[in-house]
Design a protein around this motif. Structure first.
Motif, PDB file in Angstrom:
ATOM      1  N   ASP A  76      93.191  54.115  20.644  1.00  0.00           N
ATOM      2  CA  ASP A  76      93.896  53.489  19.768  1.00  0.00           C
ATOM      3  C   ASP A  76      93.554  52.113  19.824  1.00  0.00           C
ATOM      4  O   ASP A  76      93.380  51.521  18.705  1.00  0.00           O
ATOM      5  N   ASN A  77      92.972  51.694  20.912  1.00  0.00           N
ATOM      6  CA  ASN A  77      93.075  50.109  20.946  1.00  0.00           C
ATOM      7  C   ASN A  77      91.515  49.775  21.044  1.00  0.00           C
ATOM      8  O   ASN A  77      91.129  48.564  20.882  1.00  0.00           O
ATOM      9  N   ALA A  78      90.718  50.515  20.424  1.00  0.00           N
ATOM     10  CA  ALA A  78      89.210  50.297  20.248  1.00  0.00           C
ATOM     11  C   ALA A  78      89.174  49.358  19.118  1.00  0.00           C
ATOM     12  O   ALA A  78      89.840  49.339  18.072  1.00  0.00           O
ATOM     13  N   GLN A  79      88.281  48.500  19.196  1.00  0.00           N
ATOM     14  CA  GLN A  79      88.055  47.499  18.192  1.00  0.00           C
ATOM     15  C   GLN A  79      86.906  47.603  17.484  1.00  0.00           C
ATOM     16  O   GLN A  79      85.780  48.013  18.012  1.00  0.00           O
ATOM     17  N   VAL A  80      86.697  47.293  16.306  1.00  0.00           N
ATOM     18  CA  VAL A  80      85.591  47.519  15.275  1.00  0.00           C
ATOM     19  C   VAL A  80      85.309  46.268  14.366  1.00  0.00           C
ATOM     20  O   VAL A  80      86.108  45.376  14.108  1.00  0.00           O
ATOM     21  N   LEU A  81      84.049  45.942  14.514  1.00  0.00           N
ATOM     22  CA  LEU A  81      83.639  45.025  13.622  1.00  0.00           C
ATOM     23  C   LEU A  81      82.544  45.814  12.583  1.00  0.00           C
ATOM     24  O   LEU A  81      81.920  46.360  12.842  1.00  0.00           O
ATOM     25  N   LEU A  82      82.882  45.235  11.273  1.00  0.00           N
ATOM     26  CA  LEU A  82      82.151  45.781  10.304  1.00  0.00           C
ATOM     27  C   LEU A  82      80.815  44.623  10.026  1.00  0.00           C
ATOM     28  O   LEU A  82      81.061  43.634   9.839  1.00  0.00           O
ATOM     29  N   VAL A  83      79.816  45.314   9.972  1.00  0.00           N
ATOM     30  CA  VAL A  83      78.523  44.433   9.809  1.00  0.00           C
ATOM     31  C   VAL A  83      77.780  45.099   8.565  1.00  0.00           C
ATOM     32  O   VAL A  83      77.242  46.344   8.583  1.00  0.00           O
ATOM     33  N   GLY A  84      77.172  44.050   7.800  1.00  0.00           N
ATOM     34  CA  GLY A  84      76.483  44.318   6.441  1.00  0.00           C
ATOM     35  C   GLY A  84      75.121  43.757   7.125  1.00  0.00           C
ATOM     36  O   GLY A  84      74.698  42.609   7.169  1.00  0.00           O
ATOM     37  N   ASN A  85      74.047  44.919   7.266  1.00  0.00           N
ATOM     38  CA  ASN A  85      73.095  44.470   8.020  1.00  0.00           C
ATOM     39  C   ASN A  85      71.986  44.336   6.784  1.00  0.00           C
ATOM     40  O   ASN A  85      72.180  44.522   5.628  1.00  0.00           O
ATOM     41  N   LYS A  86      70.583  43.779   7.216  1.00  0.00           N
ATOM     42  CA  LYS A  86      69.505  43.457   6.234  1.00  0.00           C
ATOM     43  C   LYS A  86      69.816  42.317   5.258  1.00  0.00           C
ATOM     44  O   LYS A  86      69.227  42.274   4.075  1.00  0.00           O
ATOM     45  N   CYS A  87      70.596  41.258   5.760  1.00  0.00           N
ATOM     46  CA  CYS A  87      71.099  40.128   4.734  1.00  0.00           C
ATOM     47  C   CYS A  87      69.567  39.228   4.383  1.00  0.00           C
ATOM     48  O   CYS A  87      69.740  38.404   3.826  1.00  0.00           O
ATOM     49  N   ASP A  88      68.684  39.761   5.203  1.00  0.00           N
ATOM     50  CA  ASP A  88      67.425  39.059   4.832  1.00  0.00           C
ATOM     51  C   ASP A  88      67.027  39.338   3.599  1.00  0.00           C
ATOM     52  O   ASP A  88      65.865  38.585   3.014  1.00  0.00           O
ATOM     53  N   MET A  89      67.075  40.528   3.039  1.00  0.00           N
ATOM     54  CA  MET A  89      66.906  41.180   1.746  1.00  0.00           C
ATOM     55  C   MET A  89      67.506  40.838   0.408  1.00  0.00           C
ATOM     56  O   MET A  89      68.332  41.639  -0.181  1.00  0.00           O
ATOM     57  N   GLU A  90      67.616  39.530   0.449  1.00  0.00           N
ATOM     58  CA  GLU A  90      68.790  39.067  -0.659  1.00  0.00           C
ATOM     59  C   GLU A  90      68.319  39.714  -1.906  1.00  0.00           C
ATOM     60  O   GLU A  90      69.134  40.005  -2.832  1.00  0.00           O
ATOM     61  N   ASP A  91      66.967  39.670  -2.369  1.00  0.00           N
ATOM     62  CA  ASP A  91      66.429  40.177  -3.726  1.00  0.00           C
ATOM     63  C   ASP A  91      67.047  41.585  -3.871  1.00  0.00           C
ATOM     64  O   ASP A  91      67.042  41.986  -5.245  1.00  0.00           O
ATOM     65  N   GLU A  92      67.374  42.458  -3.007  1.00  0.00           N
ATOM     66  CA  GLU A  92      67.394  43.699  -3.251  1.00  0.00           C
ATOM     67  C   GLU A  92      68.823  43.985  -2.908  1.00  0.00           C
ATOM     68  O   GLU A  92      69.264  45.468  -2.768  1.00  0.00           O
ATOM     69  N   ARG A  93      69.732  43.113  -2.692  1.00  0.00           N
ATOM     70  CA  ARG A  93      71.295  43.247  -2.353  1.00  0.00           C
ATOM     71  C   ARG A  93      71.629  43.928  -3.482  1.00  0.00           C
ATOM     72  O   ARG A  93      71.652  43.717  -4.829  1.00  0.00           O
ATOM     73  N   VAL A  94      72.697  45.000  -3.104  1.00  0.00           N
ATOM     74  CA  VAL A  94      73.564  45.742  -4.001  1.00  0.00           C
ATOM     75  C   VAL A  94      75.145  45.561  -3.689  1.00  0.00           C
ATOM     76  O   VAL A  94      75.775  45.807  -4.667  1.00  0.00           O
ATOM     77  N   VAL A  95      75.282  45.257  -2.381  1.00  0.00           N
ATOM     78  CA  VAL A  95      76.703  45.132  -1.979  1.00  0.00           C
ATOM     79  C   VAL A  95      77.003  43.604  -1.651  1.00  0.00           C
ATOM     80  O   VAL A  95      76.464  42.963  -0.774  1.00  0.00           O
ATOM     81  N   SER A  96      77.948  42.959  -2.345  1.00  0.00           N
ATOM     82  CA  SER A  96      78.123  41.429  -2.324  1.00  0.00           C
ATOM     83  C   SER A  96      78.714  41.367  -1.041  1.00  0.00           C
ATOM     84  O   SER A  96      79.553  42.158  -0.412  1.00  0.00           O
ATOM     85  N   SER A  97      78.614  40.070  -0.518  1.00  0.00           N
ATOM     86  CA  SER A  97      79.262  39.490   0.515  1.00  0.00           C
ATOM     87  C   SER A  97      80.967  39.819   0.472  1.00  0.00           C
ATOM     88  O   SER A  97      81.481  40.345   1.143  1.00  0.00           O
TER      89      SER A  97
END
Ligand code: GDP
Ligand code: MG
Length: 220
Positions: A126-147
């Motif tokens: 229950d106490n496990a901690q989670v971080l959400l990471v949007g990877n490949k932020c170097d590929m700005e031109d191909e981004r489809v999910v906004s920050s």
């Protein structure tokens, strides 16, 4: 004669074996979001541009210092099973932290975050901690999910959020360090609330329970 510096060096080497805490951390998310690359970047400071074969890796170990504590991280990477959604429950056992990863250039990987989050909640502590990471932020031109969408989803799920790049080494170390800090904060909160299950302060009630007189309501 060995100098004081040599002695200190030897002492430091010996203490490499020691640690105050060990945390099991899992990196999960859809196939090809960059989990293996992210782990290699962090643990070995390397990036292999070709598709990284995950076969044969179980985990990597890295020891870091946070708040005067030596913390040994055991970081697990799925061996490609995520492709078939067949990650066994044993894999989740004992994990204190998760890096849940999607690829900012891949909508499907973002849509799968909710499912992965449900898996974590179902199979882990229950106490496990989670971080959400949007990877490949170097590929700005191909981004489809906004920050913004990433951040909103993280808020909704109650996770912290980073955008990162295993390729350009952006926010990789920061992700792991933040996760470790969040785990440590959670641990000290649990200790502060003096929950007997956590502190081990269970003598009182348990002993008296064991020594309670036999039940008096026998009808014979
Ligand atoms: P996994 O299946 O989640 O373990 O993903 P991999 O680490 O095998 O990476 C899948 C592909 O994405 C490979 O071709 C990597 O080189 C590439 N990749 C991983 N991380 C990044 C990144 O941050 N930026 C870019 N541009 N490519 C990446
Ligand atoms: Mg992989």
């Amino acid at each position: 004669m060995a100098s004081a510096t040599d002695a200190r060096h030897a002492q430091k080497e010996a203490s490499e074996q020691n640690f105050d805490y060990m945390f099991k951390i899992l990196i999960i998310g859809n196939s090809s979001v960059g989990k293996t690359s992210f782990l290699f970047r962090y643990a070995d400071d390397a990036f292999t541009p070709a598709f990284v074969s995950t076969v044969g890796i179980d985990f990597k170990v890295k020891t870091i210092f946070r708040q005067d504590k030596r913390i040994k991280l055991q970081i697990w990477d799925t061996a490609g099973q995520e492709r078939y959604r067949t990650i066994t429950t044993a894999y989740y056992r004992g994990a204190m932290g998760f890096i849940l990863m999607y690829d900012i250039t891949n909508e499907e990987s973002f849509n799968a975050v909710q499912d992965w989050s449900t898996q974590i909640k179902t199979y882990s502590w229950d106490n496990a901690q989670v971080l959400l990471v949007g990877n490949k932020c170097d590929m700005e031109d191909e981004r489809v999910v906004s920050s913004e969408r990433g951040r909103q989803l993280a808020d909704h799920l109650g996770f912290e959020f980073f955008e990162a790049s295993a390729k350009d080494n952006i926010n990789v170390k920061q992700t792991f360090e933040r996760l470790v800090d969040v785990i440590c904060e959670k641990m000290s909160e649990s200790l502060d609330t003096a929950d007997p299950a956590v502190t081990g302060a269970k003598q009182g009630p348990q002993l008296s329970d064991q020594q309670a007189p036999p039940r008096q309501d026998c009808a014979c």
